[in-house]
Scaffold this motif. Structure first.
Motif, PDB file in Angstrom:
ATOM      1  N   UNK A   1      36.694  15.015   6.805  1.00 48.11           N
ATOM      2  CA  UNK A   1      37.568  15.752   5.889  1.00 48.11           C
ATOM      3  C   UNK A   1      38.843  14.940   5.702  1.00 48.11           C
ATOM      4  N   UNK A   2      39.117  14.607   4.456  1.00 51.14           N
ATOM      5  CA  UNK A   2      40.317  13.819   4.167  1.00 51.14           C
ATOM      6  C   UNK A   2      41.512  14.737   3.929  1.00 51.14           C
ATOM      7  N   UNK A   3      42.677  14.167   4.125  1.00 50.93           N
ATOM      8  CA  UNK A   3      43.898  14.859   3.732  1.00 50.93           C
ATOM      9  C   UNK A   3      43.924  14.922   2.207  1.00 50.93           C
ATOM     10  N   UNK A   4      44.649  15.882   1.690  1.00 48.69           N
ATOM     11  CA  UNK A   4      44.768  16.052   0.246  1.00 48.69           C
ATOM     12  C   UNK A   4      45.247  14.752  -0.395  1.00 48.69           C
ATOM     13  N   UNK A   5      44.542  14.309  -1.420  1.00 44.90           N
ATOM     14  CA  UNK A   5      44.934  13.116  -2.154  1.00 44.90           C
ATOM     15  C   UNK A   5      44.531  11.800  -1.510  1.00 44.90           C
ATOM     16  N   UNK A   6      43.779  11.828  -0.421  1.00 46.07           N
ATOM     17  CA  UNK A   6      43.416  10.605   0.311  1.00 46.07           C
ATOM     18  C   UNK A   6      41.932  10.243   0.206  1.00 46.07           C
ATOM     19  N   UNK A   7      41.146  11.006  -0.553  1.00 44.09           N
ATOM     20  CA  UNK A   7      39.704  10.774  -0.591  1.00 44.09           C
ATOM     21  C   UNK A   7      39.352   9.404  -1.163  1.00 44.09           C
ATOM     22  N   UNK A   8      39.963   9.002  -2.252  1.00 46.37           N
ATOM     23  CA  UNK A   8      39.616   7.702  -2.849  1.00 46.37           C
ATOM     24  C   UNK A   8      39.871   6.560  -1.873  1.00 46.37           C
ATOM     25  N   UNK A   9      40.970   6.628  -1.162  1.00 51.96           N
ATOM     26  CA  UNK A   9      41.284   5.606  -0.162  1.00 51.96           C
ATOM     27  C   UNK A   9      40.248   5.615   0.964  1.00 51.96           C
ATOM     28  N   UNK A  10      39.843   6.814   1.399  1.00 49.94           N
ATOM     29  CA  UNK A  10      38.834   6.939   2.447  1.00 49.94           C
ATOM     30  C   UNK A  10      37.488   6.386   1.972  1.00 49.94           C
ATOM     31  N   UNK A  11      37.128   6.644   0.729  1.00 51.34           N
ATOM     32  CA  UNK A  11      35.857   6.140   0.196  1.00 51.34           C
ATOM     33  C   UNK A  11      35.853   4.617   0.133  1.00 51.34           C
ATOM     34  N   UNK A  12      36.942   4.018  -0.300  1.00 49.86           N
ATOM     35  CA  UNK A  12      37.006   2.552  -0.361  1.00 49.86           C
ATOM     36  C   UNK A  12      36.909   1.941   1.037  1.00 49.86           C
ATOM     37  N   UNK A  13      37.592   2.534   1.997  1.00 48.08           N
ATOM     38  CA  UNK A  13      37.512   2.074   3.384  1.00 48.08           C
ATOM     39  C   UNK A  13      36.079   2.213   3.908  1.00 48.08           C
ATOM     40  N   UNK A  14      35.412   3.302   3.558  1.00 45.96           N
ATOM     41  CA  UNK A  14      34.036   3.553   3.993  1.00 45.96           C
ATOM     42  C   UNK A  14      33.082   2.517   3.415  1.00 45.96           C
ATOM     43  N   UNK A  15      33.243   2.195   2.137  1.00 44.01           N
ATOM     44  CA  UNK A  15      32.390   1.177   1.517  1.00 44.01           C
ATOM     45  C   UNK A  15      32.511  -0.151   2.261  1.00 44.01           C
ATOM     46  N   UNK A  16      33.722  -0.545   2.600  1.00 43.99           N
ATOM     47  CA  UNK A  16      33.924  -1.775   3.357  1.00 43.99           C
ATOM     48  C   UNK A  16      33.264  -1.723   4.720  1.00 43.99           C
ATOM     49  N   UNK A  17      33.361  -0.576   5.371  1.00 43.64           N
ATOM     50  CA  UNK A  17      32.738  -0.399   6.686  1.00 43.64           C
ATOM     51  C   UNK A  17      31.233  -0.628   6.605  1.00 43.64           C
ATOM     52  N   UNK A  18      30.594  -0.029   5.597  1.00 46.72           N
ATOM     53  CA  UNK A  18      29.139  -0.148   5.498  1.00 46.72           C
ATOM     54  C   UNK A  18      28.702  -1.525   5.018  1.00 46.72           C
ATOM     55  N   UNK A  19      29.501  -2.181   4.191  1.00 52.26           N
ATOM     56  CA  UNK A  19      29.181  -3.568   3.819  1.00 52.26           C
ATOM     57  C   UNK A  19      29.203  -4.458   5.059  1.00 52.26           C
TER      58      UNK A  19
END
Length: 105
Positions: A12-30
């Motif tokens: 669960x992301x903080x309000x307004x932080x989802x896009x940043x979390x998704x970009x970080x997640x993509x890097x993690x999985x790459x």
């Protein structure tokens, strides 16, 4: 059909932080699948739903529980993710781990 081991993670992301979390997640999985994590077989990001825009889920899989345990110690890639995702999260991740039976076409 193959036996595998995996996890389903809810974040669960903080309000307004989802896009940043998704970009970080993509890097993690790459990084997870570039050879740094032997026997990591797949990962999926289940995108937030309209009625729950601050929740994202991951589906991750390894060949064996031992492979997952190497990931979850945590390894360098996972530690980098936690260090950077922590300030973006509204709560601790919920992780369900279990043996899996994997099917592919």
């Amino acid at each position: 059909m193959a036996e595998r081991y995996g996890i389903i993670v809810t974040l669960k992301s903080k309000e307004g932080k989802m896009e940043e979390l998704l970009e970080l997640s993509k890097g993690h999985f790459l990084r997870q699948h570039d050879g740094r994590e032997p026997n990591a077989t797949l990962a999926s990001i289940v995108m937030p739903l309209p009625d729950d825009p601050n929740t994202v889920r991951f589906f991750e899989q390894w060949v064996s529980k031992e492979d997952y345990e190497l990931h979850s110690k945590p390894n360098e890639n996972l530690q980098f993710f936690f260090d950077n995702a922590g300030p973006l999260l509204d709560d601790a991740p919920v992780i369900v781990e279990a043996p899996m039976i994997h099917f592919t076409k």
